[in-house]
Design an enzyme around this catalytic site. Structure first.
Site, mmCIF file in Angstrom:
data_model
loop_
_atom_site.group_PDB
_atom_site.id
_atom_site.type_symbol
_atom_site.label_atom_id
_atom_site.label_comp_id
_atom_site.label_asym_id
_atom_site.label_seq_id
_atom_site.Cartn_x
_atom_site.Cartn_y
_atom_site.Cartn_z
ATOM 1 N N GLU A 126 69.045 -80.911 -48.396
ATOM 2 C CA GLU A 126 68.214 -79.711 -48.511
ATOM 3 C C GLU A 126 68.836 -78.649 -49.400
ATOM 4 O O GLU A 126 68.145 -78.041 -50.224
ATOM 5 C CB GLU A 126 67.988 -79.096 -47.120
ATOM 6 C CG GLU A 126 66.978 -79.810 -46.259
ATOM 7 C CD GLU A 126 66.810 -79.119 -44.921
ATOM 8 O OE1 GLU A 126 65.659 -78.858 -44.541
ATOM 9 O OE2 GLU A 126 67.829 -78.842 -44.251
ATOM 10 N N ARG A 129 66.048 -57.710 -30.377
ATOM 11 C CA ARG A 129 66.798 -58.830 -29.828
ATOM 12 C C ARG A 129 66.319 -59.214 -28.433
ATOM 13 O O ARG A 129 66.670 -60.275 -27.931
ATOM 14 C CB ARG A 129 68.295 -58.505 -29.780
ATOM 15 C CG ARG A 129 68.918 -58.294 -31.152
ATOM 16 C CD ARG A 129 70.407 -58.485 -31.111
ATOM 17 N NE ARG A 129 70.764 -59.810 -30.645
ATOM 18 C CZ ARG A 129 70.754 -60.897 -31.401
ATOM 19 N NH1 ARG A 129 70.399 -60.820 -32.664
ATOM 20 N NH2 ARG A 129 71.094 -62.073 -30.895
ATOM 21 N N GLU A 137 70.727 -85.504 -39.195
ATOM 22 C CA GLU A 137 70.638 -84.068 -39.447
ATOM 23 C C GLU A 137 71.674 -83.620 -40.481
ATOM 24 O O GLU A 137 71.381 -82.793 -41.350
ATOM 25 C CB GLU A 137 70.815 -83.302 -38.135
ATOM 26 C CG GLU A 137 70.865 -81.784 -38.274
ATOM 27 C CD GLU A 137 69.611 -81.180 -38.857
ATOM 28 O OE1 GLU A 137 69.668 -80.000 -39.257
ATOM 29 O OE2 GLU A 137 68.569 -81.868 -38.946
ATOM 30 N N HIS A 157 74.434 -103.830 -41.897
ATOM 31 C CA HIS A 157 73.136 -104.428 -42.156
ATOM 32 C C HIS A 157 72.500 -103.858 -43.416
ATOM 33 O O HIS A 157 71.275 -103.834 -43.533
ATOM 34 C CB HIS A 157 72.207 -104.229 -40.954
ATOM 35 C CG HIS A 157 72.671 -104.925 -39.723
ATOM 36 N ND1 HIS A 157 72.554 -106.287 -39.537
ATOM 37 C CD2 HIS A 157 73.286 -104.448 -38.617
ATOM 38 C CE1 HIS A 157 73.061 -106.623 -38.370
ATOM 39 N NE2 HIS A 157 73.517 -105.519 -37.790
ATOM 40 N N LYS A 190 70.769 -81.798 -44.011
ATOM 41 C CA LYS A 190 71.296 -80.496 -44.442
ATOM 42 C C LYS A 190 71.880 -80.586 -45.844
ATOM 43 O O LYS A 190 71.683 -79.701 -46.671
ATOM 44 C CB LYS A 190 72.373 -80.012 -43.458
ATOM 45 C CG LYS A 190 71.838 -79.400 -42.207
ATOM 46 C CD LYS A 190 71.115 -78.105 -42.500
ATOM 47 C CE LYS A 190 70.016 -77.854 -41.487
ATOM 48 N NZ LYS A 190 68.850 -78.705 -41.587
ATOM 49 N N TRP A 194 70.021 -58.905 -21.302
ATOM 50 C CA TRP A 194 69.176 -60.038 -20.964
ATOM 51 C C TRP A 194 69.956 -60.825 -19.920
ATOM 52 O O TRP A 194 71.044 -61.301 -20.184
ATOM 53 C CB TRP A 194 68.889 -60.894 -22.196
ATOM 54 C CG TRP A 194 67.745 -61.846 -21.987
ATOM 55 C CD1 TRP A 194 67.765 -63.018 -21.301
ATOM 56 C CD2 TRP A 194 66.413 -61.699 -22.467
ATOM 57 N NE1 TRP A 194 66.548 -63.614 -21.319
ATOM 58 C CE2 TRP A 194 65.674 -62.824 -22.027
ATOM 59 C CE3 TRP A 194 65.757 -60.722 -23.218
ATOM 60 C CZ2 TRP A 194 64.334 -63.005 -22.327
ATOM 61 C CZ3 TRP A 194 64.417 -60.909 -23.517
ATOM 62 C CH2 TRP A 194 63.724 -62.031 -23.072
ATOM 63 N N ASN A 248 78.773 -58.419 -23.781
ATOM 64 C CA ASN A 248 77.923 -59.550 -24.168
ATOM 65 C C ASN A 248 78.746 -60.818 -24.033
ATOM 66 O O ASN A 248 79.923 -60.846 -24.398
ATOM 67 C CB ASN A 248 77.450 -59.429 -25.617
ATOM 68 C CG ASN A 248 76.458 -58.313 -25.816
ATOM 69 O OD1 ASN A 248 75.923 -57.758 -24.864
ATOM 70 N ND2 ASN A 248 76.205 -57.974 -27.076
#
Length: 628
Positions: free
Chosen positions: A508, A27, A501, A524, A505, A85, A111
């Site tokens: 797909e 990670r 998008e 239109h 999705k 991180w 986290n």
């Protein structure tokens, strides 16, 4: 990207924790630390860099195998470890986790992002608390300790503290006052919490590969749940509320099943990883006080930024839709003219690209043939070449003058989800960085908006987490519309690319024909398709084109169309006009596409599952298109 491992039981905690952190190294991290309960104090070791540095620190010699306990820790049976991180504060030993209370009695690993840490820190400092790090995490341990000094036990102190934190968090606490337990909590979805059930021992991890060597029986905490973990079992409660019955899931030993964890498909898992992926994307790149942005692998001198005439974004599929959102960000924040081209079209039109221009390639795999060809075309014409990539060491990264690591983490499902939202966040960071470089060496602006952009980014993981909460309407919509053959998606402004998008999705993974349009274009042509059988999904959040979207919804309803709206929470107007509403929290305008993307992903997923489709590997598609 941070990793958490906790242990309580009869074995040496150090070796188990270090071994678990080793299995979570994929990670990414920049520092690591461990805290072990030792008689009447907490033994803490922290180090910058790789785990081997931490092991060397613990052993006082060359690092040994993590299968052997660190020297002198063989008798310690309770502890927590963390790979960090950086978000707040640079990578350093003082900023590495775990963090410990002033009296040395409580330790925490964490986290996520505490959105209101500045206010909480000031409050604690006014009470005499001394901070030893730059992190937001440290406020947690001091608040827990404050409540314990007021007579609360560790569990009650954790509940009281969590009730004051804003943002999405994963938290694990230990205390020498109550050495028979760990406290683990999950708020939102920016960090997972998995509890492994052993024989007379228990484990806690941010990702199940970290503990799968020891047990296959895993309890997953849901949002706003707190667990008291003892060596002989676990008790779970809602934050500040009633107990929750949790049954362990049995995880298969094979790597694929282990990686899916509690989820049915990789796509589902990756949708729900987005709050954490966005947190990882922001980590270490933003100073949340000053708003300063640092991009570790992309350096643009102030003079070069000011000379920049135009940016061309080139990408394919979902990445191209991300680039269309990025156009609004780059033009709105950095005020740089931006054009977006499909990689497959860019080099065939002899584009007007040259010096003082930049071409930005966006590619999850870093190996997309069309995007790579467009980047090469730009280089030959003398433009700067940048990229946003998810795959470390990929071709796109290697051929770029500078790149931004997407930090989405592994994306196995063919239909991209978290790579889409993280690439939008990366373009937001790029826009802020360019604006910052353009203003460098100049007199400070009277209305510097960089801190505002930083605050908006800090809020984003929690906003995304809220959209990932359980919502039975998705199943209802799947049952109602799984047999439809056509959908229309409408959006305006910065959310127009989301219409594209969302339609992609659906196509797909469910094989339902869908089209995305700018809402103003509906009359239109596409309006001819609308009748009582046509579901029309309208992205109608409260923004500068909200009234226009209301007008489009009314036109759909006037033709007996079925309206599924994505709308801002509390919008009574939409509630009365639409047939179905998928609610999202109010979000800073330039970041709304990150939040509105998720209902579109979830709807497509549920429809595909209801139709019995292969969600992770849809027909005729590949994860990376490496040939033209």
């Amino acid at each position: 990207m941070c990793g958490i491992i906790g242990y309580i039981g009869p074995r040496a905690a150090a070796s188990i924790i270090l071994g678990g952190l080793r299995r979570l190294e994929y990670r990414g991290y920049d520092s690591a630390g461990i805290a072990l309960l030792q008689d009447n104090h907490i033994l803490v070791e922290r180090a910058v860099g790789k785990l081997s540095n931490l092991e060397t620190r613990m052993n006082g010699s060359e690092a040994q195998s993590t299968r052997s306990p660190a020297a002198g820790t063989e008798h310690l049976r309770v502890g927590v470890g963390h790979t960090r991180w950086a978000t707040h504060g640079p990578p350093s030993e003082r900023n590495a986790h775990p963090h410990v209370s002033m009296d040395g009695k409580v330790a925490v690993v964490h986290n996520g992002i505490v959105e209101n840490f500045i206010e909480l820190k000031r409050e604690l400092q006014s009470e005499g608390v001394v901070f030893n790090s730059d992190t937001d995490t440290e406020v947690i341990v001091h608040m827990v300790n404050r409540y314990m000094h007021a007579g609360y036990d560790l569990e009650r102190a954790a509940h009281a503290t969590i009730g004051q934190l804003r943002g999405s968090q994963a938290i694990v606490l230990i205390s020498i006052e109550e050495p028979d337990k760990l406290i683990a909590a999950r708020i939102g979805n920016a960090g997972g919490v998995s509890i492994g059930v052993g024989n007379g021992e228990m484990f806690v991890a941010s990702d199940i590969p970290g503990i799968l060597e020891h047990t296959r029986r895993i309890i997953f905490l849901d949002s706003h749940e707190v667990a008291v973990v003892r060596s002989n079992g676990v008790e779970v409660r809602k934050v500040g509320g009633d107990s929750v019955r949790k049954e362990p899931h049995t995880i298969a030993w094979d790597p694929v099943s282990a990686e899916k964890g509690e989820y049915r498909h990789f796509m589902q898992k990756e949708i729900f990883e987005q709050a954490r992926a966005i947190t990882d994307t922001i980590r270490g790149r933003v100073d949340f006080r000053s708003g300063e942005v640092t991009l570790e692998n992309l350096s643009i001198a102030p003079d070069a930024a000011r000379r920049l005439k135009r940016i061309y974004t080139t990408a394919c599929g979902t990445s191209a839709h991300s680039g269309l959102v990025g156009k609004f960000l780059l033009e709105g924040i950095a005020r740089v003219s931006t054009e977006v081209d499909y990689g497959s079209e860019f080099r065939y039109r002899n584009p007007l690209v040259g010096p003082d221009m930049a071409v930005l390639g966006i590619t999850q795999s870093g190996e997309t043939a069309d995007t790579l060809a467009a980047m090469q075309e730009a280089r030959e014409k003398g433009a700067s070449v940048w990229s946003i990539v998810n795959a470390v060491g990929s071709q796109a990264e290697r051929v770029s003058d500078g790149y931004i690591a997407m930090r989405a983490g592994p994306e196995i499902g063919v239909a991209s989800t978290k790579a889409f939202t993280t690439s939008i966040v990366n373009q937001y960071l790029l826009a802020c960085y360019l604006a910052q470089q353009m203003a460098a060496d100049e007199e400070p602006r009277s209305m510097d908006d960089r801190p505002l952009h930083a605050r908006n980014l800090a809020r984003l993981p929690n906003l995304v987490s809220r959209v990932l909460e359980p919502e039975p309407l998705y199943d209802e919509l799947a049952n109602q519309f799984h047999d439809r053959q056509h959908f229309l998606y409408l959006g305006r402004g910065i959310n127009y690319p989301l219409a594209l998008e969302g339609a992609l999705k659906l196509k797909e993974i469910s094989y339902i024909h869908a089209e995305g349009y700018p809402a103003g274009e509906m009359k239109h042509g596409p309006i001819a398709l609308i009748d009582e059988h046509m579901p029309v999904l309208c992205i109608a959040v409260r923004d500068n084109v909200y009234d226009k979207m209301i007008s489009q919804i009314e036109q759909v309803k006037a033709r007996n169309g079925i309206v599924i709206a994505v709308a801002t929470e509390g919008d009574d107007t939409i509630a009365h006009k639409a047939d179905y509403v998928l609610w999202v929290p109010e979000t800073p305008p330039l970041l709304t596409p990150v939040v509105t993307a998720i209902p579109l992903q979830r709807l497509a997923y549920h429809l595909a599952v209801r139709r019995g489709c292969d969600v992770d590997q849809p027909r005729n598609l590949a994860k990376s298109v490496t040939v033209e």
